[in-house]
Scaffold this motif. Structure first.
Motif, PDB file in Angstrom:
ATOM      1  N   LEU A 166       0.842  -1.191   0.000  1.00 24.25           N
ATOM      2  CA  LEU A 166       0.000   0.000   0.000  1.00 24.25           C
ATOM      3  C   LEU A 166       0.880   1.245   0.000  1.00 24.25           C
ATOM      4  N   TYR A 167       0.403   2.275  -0.671  1.00 25.86           N
ATOM      5  CA  TYR A 167       1.082   3.565  -0.541  1.00 25.86           C
ATOM      6  C   TYR A 167       0.051   4.683  -0.585  1.00 25.86           C
ATOM      7  N   THR A 168       0.438   5.828  -0.047  1.00 28.20           N
ATOM      8  CA  THR A 168      -0.441   6.992   0.030  1.00 28.20           C
ATOM      9  C   THR A 168      -0.031   8.020  -1.011  1.00 28.20           C
ATOM     10  N   THR A 169      -1.000   8.535  -1.742  1.00 25.66           N
ATOM     11  CA  THR A 169      -0.715   9.570  -2.725  1.00 25.66           C
ATOM     12  C   THR A 169      -0.640  10.932  -2.037  1.00 25.66           C
ATOM     13  N   SER A 170      -0.182  11.923  -2.768  1.00 29.38           N
ATOM     14  CA  SER A 170      -0.090  13.270  -2.200  1.00 29.38           C
ATOM     15  C   SER A 170      -1.459  13.840  -1.886  1.00 29.38           C
ATOM     16  N   GLU A 171      -2.520  13.268  -2.495  1.00 30.48           N
ATOM     17  CA  GLU A 171      -3.888  13.723  -2.200  1.00 30.48           C
ATOM     18  C   GLU A 171      -4.490  12.972  -1.018  1.00 30.48           C
ATOM     19  N   GLY A 172      -3.715  12.107  -0.375  1.00 31.12           N
ATOM     20  CA  GLY A 172      -4.195  11.410   0.816  1.00 31.12           C
ATOM     21  C   GLY A 172      -4.916  10.117   0.551  1.00 31.12           C
ATOM     22  N   ARG A 173      -4.907   9.636  -0.679  1.00 29.40           N
ATOM     23  CA  ARG A 173      -5.582   8.379  -0.996  1.00 29.40           C
ATOM     24  C   ARG A 173      -4.596   7.222  -0.942  1.00 29.40           C
ATOM     25  N   VAL A 174      -5.151   6.029  -0.711  1.00 28.69           N
ATOM     26  CA  VAL A 174      -4.317   4.840  -0.592  1.00 28.69           C
ATOM     27  C   VAL A 174      -4.523   3.960  -1.814  1.00 28.69           C
ATOM     28  N   VAL A 175      -3.408   3.488  -2.363  1.00 34.48           N
ATOM     29  CA  VAL A 175      -3.412   2.632  -3.546  1.00 34.48           C
ATOM     30  C   VAL A 175      -2.859   1.259  -3.148  1.00 34.48           C
ATOM     31  N   LEU A 176      -3.527   0.219  -3.633  1.00 32.36           N
ATOM     32  CA  LEU A 176      -3.074  -1.150  -3.423  1.00 32.36           C
ATOM     33  C   LEU A 176      -2.314  -1.618  -4.649  1.00 32.36           C
ATOM     34  N   ARG A 177      -1.097  -2.120  -4.442  1.00 30.18           N
ATOM     35  CA  ARG A 177      -0.303  -2.689  -5.526  1.00 30.18           C
ATOM     36  C   ARG A 177      -0.115  -4.178  -5.261  1.00 30.18           C
ATOM     37  N   GLN A 178      -0.338  -4.986  -6.293  1.00 34.17           N
ATOM     38  CA  GLN A 178      -0.137  -6.430  -6.177  1.00 34.17           C
ATOM     39  C   GLN A 178       0.839  -6.899  -7.249  1.00 34.17           C
ATOM     40  N   SER A 179       1.678  -7.862  -6.875  1.00 30.91           N
ATOM     41  CA  SER A 179       2.677  -8.389  -7.795  1.00 30.91           C
ATOM     42  C   SER A 179       3.031  -9.808  -7.388  1.00 30.91           C
ATOM     43  N   LYS A 180       3.333 -10.636  -8.363  1.00 29.80           N
ATOM     44  CA  LYS A 180       3.754 -12.008  -8.070  1.00 29.80           C
ATOM     45  C   LYS A 180       5.109 -12.044  -7.379  1.00 29.80           C
ATOM     46  N   PHE A 181       5.813 -10.916  -7.366  1.00 25.27           N
ATOM     47  CA  PHE A 181       7.127 -10.864  -6.745  1.00 25.27           C
ATOM     48  C   PHE A 181       7.063 -10.492  -5.256  1.00 25.27           C
ATOM     49  N   TYR A 182       5.888 -10.112  -4.781  1.00 27.41           N
ATOM     50  CA  TYR A 182       5.770  -9.705  -3.383  1.00 27.41           C
ATOM     51  C   TYR A 182       5.593 -10.922  -2.483  1.00 27.41           C
ATOM     52  N   ASP A 183       6.143 -10.825  -1.295  1.00 26.77           N
ATOM     53  CA  ASP A 183       5.933 -11.857  -0.291  1.00 26.77           C
ATOM     54  C   ASP A 183       5.294 -11.227   0.942  1.00 26.77           C
ATOM     55  N   ILE A 184       4.994 -12.046   1.929  1.00 27.25           N
ATOM     56  CA  ILE A 184       4.535 -11.551   3.224  1.00 27.25           C
ATOM     57  C   ILE A 184       5.757 -11.490   4.131  1.00 27.25           C
ATOM     58  N   PRO A 185       6.170 -10.302   4.543  1.00 28.08           N
ATOM     59  CA  PRO A 185       7.381 -10.192   5.369  1.00 28.08           C
ATOM     60  C   PRO A 185       7.297 -11.075   6.611  1.00 28.08           C
ATOM     61  N   PHE A 186       8.403 -11.756   6.900  1.00 24.92           N
ATOM     62  CA  PHE A 186       8.460 -12.676   8.033  1.00 24.92           C
ATOM     63  C   PHE A 186       9.828 -12.574   8.686  1.00 24.92           C
ATOM     64  N   ARG A 187       9.840 -12.549  10.030  1.00 22.74           N
ATOM     65  CA  ARG A 187      11.090 -12.496  10.774  1.00 22.74           C
ATOM     66  C   ARG A 187      10.953 -13.284  12.068  1.00 22.74           C
ATOM     67  N   VAL A 188      12.087 -13.746  12.556  1.00 25.77           N
ATOM     68  CA  VAL A 188      12.185 -14.262  13.917  1.00 25.77           C
ATOM     69  C   VAL A 188      12.767 -13.146  14.770  1.00 25.77           C
ATOM     70  N   ILE A 189      12.021 -12.715  15.770  1.00 23.23           N
ATOM     71  CA  ILE A 189      12.440 -11.595  16.606  1.00 23.23           C
ATOM     72  C   ILE A 189      13.143 -12.135  17.845  1.00 23.23           C
TER      73      ILE A 189
END
Length: 493
Positions: free
Chosen positions: A62-85
Motif C-alpha cells: 500500500l502507498y499513500t498519494t499526495s492527495e491522501g488516498r491509498v493505492v493497493l499494488r499487487q505483484s507475483k514478486f511480493y511476499d509476506i514479510p516474516f522475521r524471527v524476533i
C-alpha cells in the motif's frame, strides 16, 4: 509512483480509504518443543510463501498519494514479510509461567508492536523516527518508494512456547478480515485447501471517492451533518481519527494501564437473566449488550471520578457508548460474500449521566440501558451504511474524515468485540502439540484510553475476556467497585 513490471494497482474502495491507517496486531500463544524451533520456523515461512502465492492480496503493498488516498499494488514478486524476533536483552520468557498468569496484557505492550501507519510520499520512511525506530521495523516498507505491506508476521520463542504475531494494515482490514487471514494462514500450515473472501472491492454500485479540490467541501460538510458520529478534521489527521478538544493533557502524557476482566459464562447468564427479569422481557438480552451496559456504567463512573483532574477535560452531560458494528450481514445482501475489507461502522448510544450513575447501584436502572444499546445498534441497516458511504465518498481528502469524540473525555467508552474472530482457526506447526492457540492477545505499542475489547475466544469457551484500557487512577477505581467486581470472576494483569 509507476508500478513495477508485472504489478497491478487499484485505489482502495471507499470504506477502506476512510479507515484508520495504522497496523492492528494480535499474538497467538502456542506451546512449542524447544528442540524443534528450526522446524517450526521453516514451516511457518513456507506456509506464508504459499499463502502469498494463493492470496496475492495478503502480500500486497500500500502507498499513500499526495492527495491522501491509498493505492493497493499487487505483484507475483511480493511476499509476506516474516522475521524471527530475538528476545529483548536475550532473556527468554517462560511459556508455562506466562500460561499460569493467563498471558497478562502488559506482556504484549512493546514498542515493536506500535508500527507507524501509512505516510505520504516524498518523505523519509517515517518522519521523525530515530535510527532505533528504523531498526525495529526494517522489513516494514521499501525505503525508496514508501510501500507498506498489507500483512507481516513474526515469531518470538519463549522457553517451551512460540508467540506468533500477526500484523494487518487497518486501511484494508477489520476484525472480520482478521478472522479470514487467520483461517487462511492456519489452513496453509495444514496444507488444506480453502475458499475464503479475497477482494477488497464491494460488489455494489457505489460512489467513487471524490476528486474535488479541497476548496470544494460544501457537499461533504452537508453530508457529515447527517452523520453526527463523524466530524471534519481540517488538520488532515484522519481518516477515522478522533476530534481532539483544545487544551488538556496529551494522551501520551497520561499514565495508562490495561487489564483483562474475565466473565464466566455462568456469570453472564445470571447478568442476562437479571436484565431480562427487570425489563419484564420474554427473552434474555445478548451477552454483548449486557456486558456493554455493565461496562459503560461502571467504567464511566470510574473515569469521571478520577480523570478530569489528570487530563483537564471535563465530562459532558451524556455518557457515550461507541459500539463498533459489523454490517456485513446488515446491508447489501450477498455483496460481501467475497469481501476482504473494512465493514464496521460506529453506532453511538447516548445516555444521561444521571442514568449511568443510577445503573451502577441498581439492577433495574442497569437493565434499562440494554434496550437503548440494542436500539442504536439496530439502526445500522443498509440505509445507515449507504449514508455513511456517500459521506465518505464526498470527502475531498479521506484524511478529513474524523470521528466526533475525544478519547480523553471521561464519559466516552469505545466498546468492541473480536470474540468470534480467529480463535477456532486450526494450525499444524512442527513442535506445537495443539491445533489451536492457548490464547490470543491484542498487541500494541502502548495502552489506550477509554477502550474495552472482548478478546477472541473459542466457540466452546466458558468465559469472555474483556480487555480494558484506562488511566491508572480510573483502573484502580474500577477494580475497587464492588458492584462491578461481583460479576467479574478474576482479573488478568
Amino acid at each position: 509512483m509507476p508500478p513495477r513490471d508485472g504489478s497491478t494497482e487499484e485505489d482502495l474502495s471507499v470504506f477502506n480509504q476512510c479507515s484508520p491507517r495504522g497496523y492492528i496486531c494480535v499474538v497467538l500463544c502456542f506451546p512449542c518443543d524447544d528442540s524443534r524451533r528450526a522446524d517450526a520456523t521453516h514451516h511457518i515461512k513456507q506456509s506464508l510463501a504459499r499463502l502469498a502465492e494463493d492470496r496475492p492480496l495478503f502480500a500486497g503493498r500500500l502507498y499513500t498519494t499526495s492527495e491522501g488516498r491509498v493505492v493497493l499494488r499487487q505483484s507475483k514478486f511480493y511476499d509476506i514479510p516474516f522475521r524471527v524476533i530475538p528476545n529483548e536483552d536475550g532473556q527468554e520468557l517462560d511459556y508455562e509461567e506466562l500460561k499460569r498468569r493467563e498471558f497478562p496484557p502488559d506482556t504484549f505492550i512493546r514498542p515493536r508492536y506500535g508500527i507507524p501507519g501509512l505516510t505520504v510520499p516524498n518523505c523519509r520512511l517515517f518522519p521523525g523516527l530515530t535510527e532505533y525506530d528504523c531498526r525495529l521495523f526494517p522489513d516494514l516498507a521499501d525505503h525508496d518508494c514508501g510501500l507498506f505491506p498489507v500483512s507481516k508476521v513474526d515469531i518470538t520463542f519463549a522457553r517451551g512456547g512460540l508467540l506468533l504475531s500477526i500484523f494487518l494494515q487497518h486501511a484494508i482490514t477489520d476484525g472480520g478480515s482478521l478472522e479470514i487471514f487467520l483461517k487462511s494462514f492456519g489452513n496453509q500450515t495444514r496444507n488444506t485447501l480453502e475458499s475464503l473472501p479475497s477482494d477488497q472491492k464491494l460488489r455494489i454500485p457505489r460512489p467513487i471517492l471524490s476528486s474535488r479540490k479541497l476548496s470544494e467541501t460544501s457537499t461533504f460538510r452537508r453530508l457529515v451533518k447527517k452523520c453526527p458520529e463523524y466530524e471534519i478534521l481540517l488538520d488532515f489527521s484522519g481518516p477515522t481519527q478522533p476530534r481532539m478538544l483544545p487544551g488538556g493533557q496529551p494522551i501520551s502524557s497520561l499514565n495508562k494501564i490495561g487489564k483483562i476482566f474475565v466473565f464466566t459464562t455462568d456469570s453472564l447468564r445470571k447478568l442476562r437473566e437479571t436484565i431480562r427479569a427487570k425489563n419484564r422481557s420474554n427473552e434474555r438480552p445478548t451477552a454483548y449488550t449486557s456486558l456493554a451496559a455493565l461496562a459503560v456504567a461502571h467504567i464511566t463512573r470510574a473515569r469521571i471520578s478520577t480523570e478530569p483532574r489528570l487530563s483537564g477535560i471535563e465530562p459532558g452531560h451524556h455518557a457515550a457508548l461507541w459500539n463498533s458494528v459489523n454490517w456485513r450481514k446488515r446491508a447489501f445482501d450477498g455483496a460481501t460474500s467475497n469481501y476482504f475489507g473494512n465493514a464496521v461502522l460506529p453506532a453511538v448510544t447516548k445516555i444521561p449521566r444521571e442514568h449511568v450513575n443510577a445503573a451502577c447501584d441498581d439492577d433495574g436502572h442497569l437493565a434499562h440501558l440494554v434496550p437503548l444499546i440494542k436500539e442504536s445498534i439496530n439502526e445500522v441497516d443498509e440505509d445507515y451504511v449507504r449514508e455513511r458511504m456517500s459521506m465518505m465518498a464526498a470527502a475531498p481528502d479521506p484524511r478529513m474524515v474524523g470521528v466526533n469524540y475525544d478519547p480523553r473525555s471521561p464519559e466516552v467508552l469505545a466498546f468492541n468485540t473480536w470474540r468470534h474472530f480467529g480463535a477456532d482457526a486450526q494450525w499444524d506447526i512442527p513442535g506445537v502439540p495443539v491445533t489451536k492457540p492457548d490464547a490470543i492477545r491484542r498487541a500494541t505499542g502502548a495502552f489506550g484510553l477509554g477502550t474495552a475489547l472482548i478478546l477472541p475466544a473459542r466457540g466452546d469457551s466458558n468465559k469472555q475476556e474483556l480487555f480494558v484500557s484506562l488511566s491508572v487512577d480510573a483502573m484502580e477505581a474500577l477494580c475497587q467497585d464492588q458492584r462491578w467486581m461481583k460479576w467479574v470472576d478474576r482479573i488478568i494483569g
